[in-house]
Structure formats: structure tokens, C-alpha cells
Design an enzyme around this catalytic site. Structure first.
Site, mmCIF file in Angstrom:
data_model
loop_
_atom_site.group_PDB
_atom_site.id
_atom_site.type_symbol
_atom_site.label_atom_id
_atom_site.label_comp_id
_atom_site.label_asym_id
_atom_site.label_seq_id
_atom_site.Cartn_x
_atom_site.Cartn_y
_atom_site.Cartn_z
ATOM 1 N N LYS A 1 -12.073 3.103 1.513
ATOM 2 C CA LYS A 1 -11.053 2.406 0.720
ATOM 3 C C LYS A 1 -11.808 1.492 -0.240
ATOM 4 C CE LYS A 1 -6.843 1.105 2.688
ATOM 5 N NZ LYS A 1 -6.026 0.379 3.690
ATOM 6 N N TYR B 1 -16.791 25.636 -0.488
ATOM 7 C CA TYR B 1 -16.667 24.199 -0.753
ATOM 8 C C TYR B 1 -15.292 23.841 -1.294
ATOM 9 C CZ TYR B 1 -21.761 24.941 -1.156
ATOM 10 O OH TYR B 1 -23.051 25.323 -0.956
ATOM 11 N N VAL C 1 -6.762 4.659 8.134
ATOM 12 C CA VAL C 1 -7.728 5.626 7.606
ATOM 13 C C VAL C 1 -8.335 6.438 8.749
ATOM 14 C CG1 VAL C 1 -8.239 4.443 5.446
ATOM 15 C CG2 VAL C 1 -9.535 3.850 7.485
ATOM 16 N N GLU C 2 -8.328 5.880 9.942
ATOM 17 C CA GLU C 2 -8.794 6.631 11.109
ATOM 18 C C GLU C 2 -7.942 7.881 11.329
ATOM 19 O OE1 GLU C 2 -9.979 2.307 11.866
ATOM 20 O OE2 GLU C 2 -8.322 3.357 10.904
ATOM 21 N N GLU D 1 0.834 -1.207 0.000
ATOM 22 C CA GLU D 1 0.000 0.000 0.000
ATOM 23 C C GLU D 1 0.869 1.257 0.000
ATOM 24 O OE1 GLU D 1 -3.987 -0.768 2.402
ATOM 25 O OE2 GLU D 1 -2.225 -1.343 3.572
#
EC number: 4.1.2.25
Length: 120
Positions: A99, A53, A72-73, A21
Site C-alpha cells: 500500500k 506471465y 491486504v493479508e 478507503e
């Protein structure tokens, strides 16, 4: 509380616990909800009374395409912390990091985490 949504953002990053990864990278999707009072913006038609935005998008882009992390946290926490710190009117935000193609066997659409953080 009113809400601003920026959904379906897609980025390429090098996050994850597996060496592959970090070397090859992968796609990440982010959904962001910012909660704030939008009444003045609606009454005045003034961009200064809301949040842009495009700026929210760039916060997410800079973090996901930036320094690699394992979880990802961690990405979600960094996004939430930056949004709450940078945009004074935002009182709460929800960040979902998806993901679509994690390196795990099986059949699934995606894996994701979602956090909600408030200003203290």
C-alpha cells in the site's frame, strides 16, 4: 526450485478497514514469485512447459480490482491460493502486497505484507 517473477504490478482497489478507503479507493502494488521446475521449458523453448506471465498478471489484477476486502493479508491469500490452484506446475509462491499511500499519519515509503504458501 526455479522462479518466475512478476514484480511492480499496480492496480486500483477499494480495500481497507476505513470507510474512506472503500469509497475513494487507492493504489496497490503486487510482487509475485512463483516457484516451479523450468528445466523442460529451457530445454524445449516451449511455452506449454512453463507458466504464462500474462496469466499471472491477470490473476492479480482480477483479485485486487475485484471484491473489496478489509485486509491486504486477505488479498495476498487469495492471490496465492489462486496461483497454486490454477497453475499445476507451481509448487510454491510468494506474494507481496504493498500500500503506497495508506491513510495513516507519518513519513514512510509504503507499508506491505508478504506471504509464502506451498502446495500441500
Amino acid at each position: 526450485m526455479d522462479k518466475v517473477y512478476v514484480e511492480g504490478m499496480e492496480f486500483y482497489g477499494y480495500h481497507g478497514v476505513f470507510t474512506e478507503e472503500n469509497k475513494l479507493g487507492q493504489r496497490f502494488k503486487v510482487d509475485l514469485t512463483a516457484e516451479l521446475d523450468l528445466s523442460k521449458a529451457g530445454q524445449t523453448d516451449d511455452l506449454e512447459q512453463t507458466i504464462n506471465y500474462a496469466e499471472l498478471y491477470h490473476v492479480c489484477k482480477d483479485i485486487v480490482e475485484g471484491e473489496p476486502v478489509k485486509l491486504v493479508e486477505t488479498l495476498a491469500e487469495r492471490i496465492a491460493g489462486t496461483v497454486l490452484g490454477k497453475f499445476q506446475p507451481v509448487q510454491q509462491c510468494t506474494v507481496k502486497v504493498i500500500k503506497p499511500d495508506p491513510p495513516i499519519p507519518g513519513h514512510y515509503k509504503s507499508v506491505a505484507i508478504e506471504i509464502t504458501r506451498k502446495k500441500s
